[in-house]
Write a protein that holds these residues in place. Structure first.
Motif, PDB file in Angstrom:
ATOM      1  N   MET A   1       0.889  -1.247  -0.037  1.00 38.21           N
ATOM      2  CA  MET A   1      -0.066   0.028  -0.042  1.00 38.21           C
ATOM      3  C   MET A   1       0.897   1.260  -0.034  1.00 38.21           C
ATOM      4  O   MET A   1       1.796   1.443   0.734  1.00 38.21           O
ATOM      5  CB  MET A   1      -0.823   0.061   1.315  1.00 38.21           C
ATOM      6  CG  MET A   1      -1.989   1.114   1.410  1.00 38.21           C
ATOM      7  SD  MET A   1      -3.207   1.034   2.461  1.00 38.21           S
ATOM      8  CE  MET A   1      -2.484   1.358   3.731  1.00 38.21           C
ATOM      9  N   THR A   4      -0.405   5.929   3.863  1.00 45.39           N
ATOM     10  CA  THR A   4      -0.996   5.487   5.113  1.00 45.39           C
ATOM     11  C   THR A   4      -2.204   5.990   5.238  1.00 45.39           C
ATOM     12  O   THR A   4      -2.573   7.368   5.118  1.00 45.39           O
ATOM     13  CB  THR A   4       0.061   5.930   6.011  1.00 45.39           C
ATOM     14  OG1 THR A   4       1.501   5.423   5.756  1.00 45.39           O
ATOM     15  CG2 THR A   4      -0.195   5.691   7.392  1.00 45.39           C
ATOM     16  N   THR A   7      -5.820   5.585  11.000  1.00 44.76           N
ATOM     17  CA  THR A   7      -5.936   4.435  11.795  1.00 44.76           C
ATOM     18  C   THR A   7      -7.103   4.467  12.560  1.00 44.76           C
ATOM     19  O   THR A   7      -7.711   5.641  12.943  1.00 44.76           O
ATOM     20  CB  THR A   7      -4.958   4.198  12.730  1.00 44.76           C
ATOM     21  OG1 THR A   7      -4.464   5.256  13.422  1.00 44.76           O
ATOM     22  CG2 THR A   7      -3.418   4.175  11.735  1.00 44.76           C
ATOM     23  N   PRO A 192     -10.413 -11.919   5.148  1.00 47.00           N
ATOM     24  CA  PRO A 192      -9.551 -11.008   4.465  1.00 47.00           C
ATOM     25  C   PRO A 192      -8.812 -11.362   3.419  1.00 47.00           C
ATOM     26  O   PRO A 192      -8.259 -10.777   2.163  1.00 47.00           O
ATOM     27  CB  PRO A 192      -8.774 -10.156   5.489  1.00 47.00           C
ATOM     28  CG  PRO A 192      -9.253 -10.808   6.482  1.00 47.00           C
ATOM     29  CD  PRO A 192     -10.218 -12.174   6.471  1.00 47.00           C
ATOM     30  N   TYR A 214     -10.913   6.492   7.762  1.00 48.99           N
ATOM     31  CA  TYR A 214     -10.911   5.068   8.339  1.00 48.99           C
ATOM     32  C   TYR A 214     -11.618   3.953   7.567  1.00 48.99           C
ATOM     33  O   TYR A 214     -10.755   2.923   7.612  1.00 48.99           O
ATOM     34  CB  TYR A 214     -11.309   5.262   9.966  1.00 48.99           C
ATOM     35  CG  TYR A 214     -11.217   3.840  10.635  1.00 48.99           C
ATOM     36  CD1 TYR A 214     -10.052   3.024  10.749  1.00 48.99           C
ATOM     37  CD2 TYR A 214     -12.484   3.586  11.030  1.00 48.99           C
ATOM     38  CE1 TYR A 214     -10.164   1.882  11.468  1.00 48.99           C
ATOM     39  CE2 TYR A 214     -12.536   2.069  11.571  1.00 48.99           C
ATOM     40  CZ  TYR A 214     -11.472   1.342  11.776  1.00 48.99           C
ATOM     41  OH  TYR A 214     -11.393   0.377  12.273  1.00 48.99           O
ATOM     42  N   GLY A 217      -9.796   3.206   4.309  1.00 49.64           N
ATOM     43  CA  GLY A 217      -8.503   2.712   4.784  1.00 49.64           C
ATOM     44  C   GLY A 217      -8.574   0.980   5.283  1.00 49.64           C
ATOM     45  O   GLY A 217      -7.911   0.125   4.896  1.00 49.64           O
ATOM     46  N   THR A 218      -9.764   0.929   5.940  1.00 44.77           N
ATOM     47  CA  THR A 218      -9.928  -0.223   6.629  1.00 44.77           C
ATOM     48  C   THR A 218     -10.242  -1.582   5.379  1.00 44.77           C
ATOM     49  O   THR A 218     -10.125  -2.422   5.469  1.00 44.77           O
ATOM     50  CB  THR A 218     -10.914  -0.256   7.571  1.00 44.77           C
ATOM     51  OG1 THR A 218     -10.728   0.478   8.645  1.00 44.77           O
ATOM     52  CG2 THR A 218     -11.338  -1.830   8.236  1.00 44.77           C
ATOM     53  N   ASP A 220      -9.422  -1.050   2.328  1.00 41.04           N
ATOM     54  CA  ASP A 220      -8.251  -1.386   1.530  1.00 41.04           C
ATOM     55  C   ASP A 220      -7.400  -2.612   2.496  1.00 41.04           C
ATOM     56  O   ASP A 220      -6.993  -3.535   1.715  1.00 41.04           O
ATOM     57  CB  ASP A 220      -7.392  -0.211   1.505  1.00 41.04           C
ATOM     58  CG  ASP A 220      -6.075  -0.615   0.601  1.00 41.04           C
ATOM     59  OD1 ASP A 220      -6.074  -1.101  -0.265  1.00 41.04           O
ATOM     60  OD2 ASP A 220      -4.966  -0.321   1.525  1.00 41.04           O
ATOM     61  N   ARG A 221      -7.409  -2.336   3.683  1.00 42.37           N
ATOM     62  CA  ARG A 221      -6.621  -3.330   4.617  1.00 42.37           C
ATOM     63  C   ARG A 221      -7.249  -5.012   4.451  1.00 42.37           C
ATOM     64  O   ARG A 221      -6.484  -5.845   4.611  1.00 42.37           O
ATOM     65  CB  ARG A 221      -6.595  -2.905   5.868  1.00 42.37           C
ATOM     66  CG  ARG A 221      -5.635  -3.671   6.978  1.00 42.37           C
ATOM     67  CD  ARG A 221      -5.485  -3.147   8.215  1.00 42.37           C
ATOM     68  NE  ARG A 221      -6.941  -2.664   8.897  1.00 42.37           N
ATOM     69  CZ  ARG A 221      -7.501  -3.171   9.808  1.00 42.37           C
ATOM     70  NH1 ARG A 221      -6.928  -4.478   9.859  1.00 42.37           N
ATOM     71  NH2 ARG A 221      -8.476  -2.965  10.459  1.00 42.37           N
ATOM     72  N   LEU A 222      -8.423  -4.840   4.442  1.00 44.92           N
ATOM     73  CA  LEU A 222      -9.160  -6.183   4.713  1.00 44.92           C
ATOM     74  C   LEU A 222      -9.554  -6.734   3.248  1.00 44.92           C
ATOM     75  O   LEU A 222     -10.026  -7.739   3.234  1.00 44.92           O
ATOM     76  CB  LEU A 222     -10.452  -5.797   5.375  1.00 44.92           C
ATOM     77  CG  LEU A 222     -10.450  -5.359   6.967  1.00 44.92           C
ATOM     78  CD1 LEU A 222     -12.015  -5.128   7.301  1.00 44.92           C
ATOM     79  CD2 LEU A 222      -9.821  -6.328   7.683  1.00 44.92           C
ATOM     80  N   ALA A 278      -3.271   3.978  -3.634  1.00 46.37           N
ATOM     81  CA  ALA A 278      -3.074   2.450  -2.911  1.00 46.37           C
ATOM     82  C   ALA A 278      -3.029   1.481  -3.839  1.00 46.37           C
ATOM     83  O   ALA A 278      -2.970   0.372  -3.647  1.00 46.37           O
ATOM     84  CB  ALA A 278      -4.214   2.241  -1.753  1.00 46.37           C
ATOM     85  N   LYS A 316      -9.478  -3.555  -6.948  1.00 43.40           N
ATOM     86  CA  LYS A 316      -8.139  -4.049  -6.310  1.00 43.40           C
ATOM     87  C   LYS A 316      -7.440  -4.978  -7.285  1.00 43.40           C
ATOM     88  O   LYS A 316      -7.930  -6.106  -7.464  1.00 43.40           O
ATOM     89  CB  LYS A 316      -8.208  -4.517  -5.066  1.00 43.40           C
ATOM     90  CG  LYS A 316      -7.116  -4.362  -4.269  1.00 43.40           C
ATOM     91  CD  LYS A 316      -7.067  -4.685  -2.786  1.00 43.40           C
ATOM     92  CE  LYS A 316      -5.767  -4.317  -1.905  1.00 43.40           C
ATOM     93  NZ  LYS A 316      -6.107  -4.518  -0.604  1.00 43.40           N
TER      94      LYS A 316
END
Length: 319
Positions: A1, A4, A7, A192, A214, A217-218, A220-222, A278, A316
Motif C-alpha cells: 500500500m 498511510t 488508523t 480478508p 478510516y 483505509g480499513t 483496503d486493509r481487509l 493505494a 483492487k
C-alpha cells in the motif's frame, strides 16, 4: 500500500470529547424511526415504487413491507399511482427514480464482481438492503450486512414475519460504523484473504471525514486482490448551496427528513485519490451517465441537488 490511511486509533482520538460528535452518536442510536435510520425507510419506499413501475429498473418485493411496518413511514406511498402528482412529484417521482437507478447500477456491480469470482459481499451501512434475498447469487456466496443494532433488528423482524429466505448466506453484523466494525466483521467469518465486493451506498456523506478515511483505509486493509468497492460521494464544497433545491425541499416538507441536517458538513477526504494511490483502479461517474445508459432516470435540472453526486467504482488488482 503506497499511502498511510488514518488508523482507527487516530480517528477515535480526533473526535473524543467532541460534543457535536457525541450528540450525533446519541441521535443515531435509534432504529429506523429517527435520525439517519429514517433515510433507510425513504430508500425502501423508493425501491417499492420502482418495483411496481412498468419500466422498473430494479425489483425489491420486500421494500414495501418495511415501509408499512414502521410507524414513521406507514402512510408513505409504495406505488407512483398513490402520488397525486405522479412523476411530477420531486420526492416520489424524480428522487425516488434516482434511488431506483442507483439500486440497479449497484446490483449490476455486485453481480459482475461475483461473476468475476468474489464470494463475499459486504454492505456498509446496509440499512434495509435485501440483496441477499433478491439477487441471483451463488449459494456459496456470503452477504455481510453491517449496520446499527436497532436497524438490523427492525429489518429482521419484518423479514421473519414474511418468512423470507435468502438466496445466499446472510450474516448481519450489528455494529456502528464509527466503532470497531472491522473486528466485528472478521469475527463473524469474513475472510480478508479471499476476494470480496463492498458497497457503501448512500453512506459516506453522513460520516465525519475522519470516519470516512478510516473506513476506506480499513476496506483496503481487509481486501485481497481481485476485490471491488463501490461508493457514493458528493463534490459540493458547501452543501447548503442546494438547501432550497426542489428535491431537498420536498423531502423536508413531505416526510420531515432534512437531509442537509443529517449530512456531515465537515471537509470531505479524497477517498478516490487515496484508493488510486493505494493501487486500486477507479472510475467516477455521474448518475446521469447511467440515466442515459438505461434510458430512464433523472437528468440535470437547474439548482439540482443531484449535480454533485458521484458514483465511484474501484477494483483492487489481483496478486
Amino acid at each position: 500500500m503506497s499511502e498511510t490511511f488514518t488508523t482507527e486509533k487516530s480517528f477515535r482520538s480526533a473526535d473524543a470529547g467532541d460534543p457535536a460528535v457525541s450528540a450525533t452518536r446519541r441521535s443515531d442510536a435509534e432504529g429506523v424511526d429517527g435520525g439517519v435510520g429514517r433515510t433507510a425507510l425513504l430508500v425502501a419506499a423508493a425501491r417499492a415504487i420502482e418495483t411496481h413501475r412498468h419500466d422498473s429498473l430494479a425489483q425489491d418485493a420486500h421494500a414495501e413491507h418495511f415501509v408499512r411496518a414502521a410507524p414513521a413511514s406507514a402512510g408513505w406511498p409504495v406505488r407512483i399511482e398513490q402520488v397525486p402528482e405522479g412523476d411530477d412529484n420531486p420526492l416520489w417521482g424524480r428522487f425516488a427514480r434516482y434511488f431506483g437507478l442507483r439500486t440497479r447500477v449497484l446490483d449490476d456491480f455486485v453481480l459482475g464482481s461475483v461473476h468475476a469470482g468474489a464470494r463475499q459481499v459486504v454492505l456498509l451501512g446496509a440499512g434495509l438492503d435485501t440483496r441477499a434475498f433478491r439477487l441471483d447469487l451463488p449459494s456459496d456466496c456470503t452477504v455481510f450486512e453491517i449496520d446499527r443494532p436497532g436497524v438490523l433488528a427492525f429489518k429482521q423482524q419484518v423479514l421473519t414475519d414474511l418468512s423470507a429466505t435468502p438466496r445466499a448466506q446472510r450474516v448481519p453484523v450489528a455494529v456502528d460504523l464509527r466503532a470497531d466494525w472491522a473486528t466485528a466483521l472478521t469475527s463473524t467469518g469474513f475472510d480478508p484473504g479471499a476476494p470480496s465486493v463492498w458497497l457503501a451506498e448512500g453512506l459516506l456523506f453522513y460520516l465525519p471525514g475522519p470516519a470516512e478515511t478510516y473506513l476506506i483505509g480499513t476496506v483496503d486493509r481487509l481486501t485481497a486482490g481481485g476485490s471491488a468497492l463501490a461508493f457514493e460521494a458528493k463534490l459540493e464544497k458547501d452543501l447548503l448551496a442546494y438547501r432550497d433545491s426542489v428535491i431537498y425541499t420536498a423531502t423536508r416538507e413531505q416526510i420531515g427528513i432534512d437531509l442537509l441536517d443529517l449530512f456531515d458538513r465537515g471537509p470531505r477526504p479524497d477517498s478516490t485519490g487515496r484508493l488510486t494511490a493505494a493501487g486500486w483502479s477507479t472510475s467516477t461517474h455521474t448518475p446521469f451517465d447511467f440515466t442515459r445508459r438505461h434510458g430512464r432516470g433523472p437528468l440535470p435540472e437547474p439548482n439540482d441537488a443531484l449535480e454533485g453526486n458521484r458514483w465511484v467504482f474501484a477494483r483492487k488488482p489481483g496478486a
